[in-house]
Design an enzyme around this catalytic site. Structure first.
Site, PDB file in Angstrom:
ATOM      1  N   ASP A  14      -0.354   9.624  -3.401  1.00 44.82           N
ATOM      2  CA  ASP A  14      -0.168   8.493  -2.493  1.00 44.82           C
ATOM      3  C   ASP A  14      -0.865   8.814  -1.174  1.00 44.82           C
ATOM      4  OD1 ASP A  14       1.442   5.894  -1.848  1.00 44.82           O
ATOM      5  OD2 ASP A  14       1.779   7.195  -0.135  1.00 44.82           O
ATOM      6  N   GLU A  16      -1.245   7.530   2.939  1.00 48.01           N
ATOM      7  CA  GLU A  16      -0.960   6.683   4.091  1.00 48.01           C
ATOM      8  C   GLU A  16      -2.261   6.548   4.867  1.00 48.01           C
ATOM      9  OE1 GLU A  16       1.817   5.119   4.180  1.00 48.01           O
ATOM     10  OE2 GLU A  16       2.649   6.315   2.538  1.00 48.01           O
ATOM     11  N   GLU A  58       1.639  -0.317  14.973  1.00 47.10           N
ATOM     12  CA  GLU A  58       2.189  -0.826  13.716  1.00 47.10           C
ATOM     13  C   GLU A  58       2.193   0.262  12.643  1.00 47.10           C
ATOM     14  OE1 GLU A  58       1.416  -4.375  10.403  1.00 47.10           O
ATOM     15  OE2 GLU A  58      -0.062  -3.979  11.972  1.00 47.10           O
ATOM     16  N   HIS A 154       6.822   5.014   2.473  1.00 46.65           N
ATOM     17  CA  HIS A 154       5.648   5.026   3.351  1.00 46.65           C
ATOM     18  C   HIS A 154       5.428   6.394   4.007  1.00 46.65           C
ATOM     19  CE1 HIS A 154       5.158   0.793   2.677  1.00 46.65           C
ATOM     20  NE2 HIS A 154       6.356   0.548   3.142  1.00 46.65           N
ATOM     21  N   ASP A 159       6.586   9.080  -1.556  1.00 39.92           N
ATOM     22  CA  ASP A 159       6.122   7.998  -2.424  1.00 39.92           C
ATOM     23  C   ASP A 159       5.498   8.545  -3.702  1.00 39.92           C
ATOM     24  OD1 ASP A 159       7.019   6.081  -0.681  1.00 39.92           O
ATOM     25  OD2 ASP A 159       5.048   5.428  -0.011  1.00 39.92           O
TER      26      ASP A 159
END
Length: 223
Positions: A14, A16, A58, A154, A159
């Site tokens: 995974d 990010e 964000e 996340h 993940d």
């Protein structure tokens, strides 16, 4: 356990990232990956990556990864070289694999290592096996199948660990529902591409055909 009941080793990973589009300059800021043998995680890889620029508020909020954390992280080439050694020649798995594949190919390309990669996708297989789920987010599927949720969504390693659980569960459910004796990595890729309108019929047919022949379990990093 005989050889026909064992699952092929895979790397479940995974990323990010700073955004959604590597072609627009978005970069990986964290890699998490596990080596899955049958039902067990036997090794893992995790690293933050300094993208060379500040990430948005964000992204900090979604991931919990701050610009301060990233400022102290190694640069992408250093991390990716180690990651390539970790994944070796194993086939790769991710949830919504097209996203992770595009970022991995882009990051490898930044230091001259870009080449096709062999990915399986938990999301695509889940769409075909679980048609009545509200949505196919990793969190939704984990709760739908009563799988253990450990760590923070996340964050890359957590993940990856959860996607590994889901990969195992998908294989178990396919064996139980359709009578597969063995499910190769290549078969999981094939299932992910099946027509959703007649996938049940196709799966029964595939299982019947495989029961009558020797299984060739192939699958490597570059496919």
């Amino acid at each position: 356990m005989n050889s026909f009941s064992q699952n092929e080793p895979v790397i479940v990973l995974d990323f990010e990232t700073t955004g959604l589009y590597p072609d627009n300059g978005d970069r990986v800021i964290e890699i998490g990956a596990v080596l899955l043998r049958n039902q067990d995680i036997v090794d893992q890889f995790q690293s933050l990556i300094n993208p060379g620029f500040f990430v948005s508020h964000e992204i900090e909020t979604i991931t919990g990864i701050s610009n301060t954390m990233l400022s102290e992280a190694p640069a992408a080439p250093e991390v990716m070289k180690k990651f390539v050694k970790f994944i070796d020649t194993h086939p790769l798995v991710a949830h919504n694999a097209s996203f992770d594949r595009s970022f991995l190919e882009t990051e490898l390309g930044h230091f001259g290592k870009k080449r096709p990669l062999n990915f399986g996708c938990t999301l695509r297989v889940a769409r075909r096996l679980y048609p009545d789920v509200m949505n196919y987010k990793l969190e939704t599927l984990m709760r739908y199948k009563n799988l253990s949720v450990n760590g923070q969504f996340h964050r890359a390693l957590a993940d990856a660990e959860m996607a590994a659980q889901l990969w195992v569960k998908l294989i178990e459910d396919l064996k139980e529902q359709f009578g597969f004796e063995h499910i190769s990595f290549d078969l999981m890729k094939k299932i992910g591409k099946m027509n959703k309108d007649n996938v049940i019929e196709l799966l029964h047919k595939e299982a019947e055909e495989l029961r009558t022949q020797q299984i060739d379990t192939t699958g490597n990093l570059f496919g």
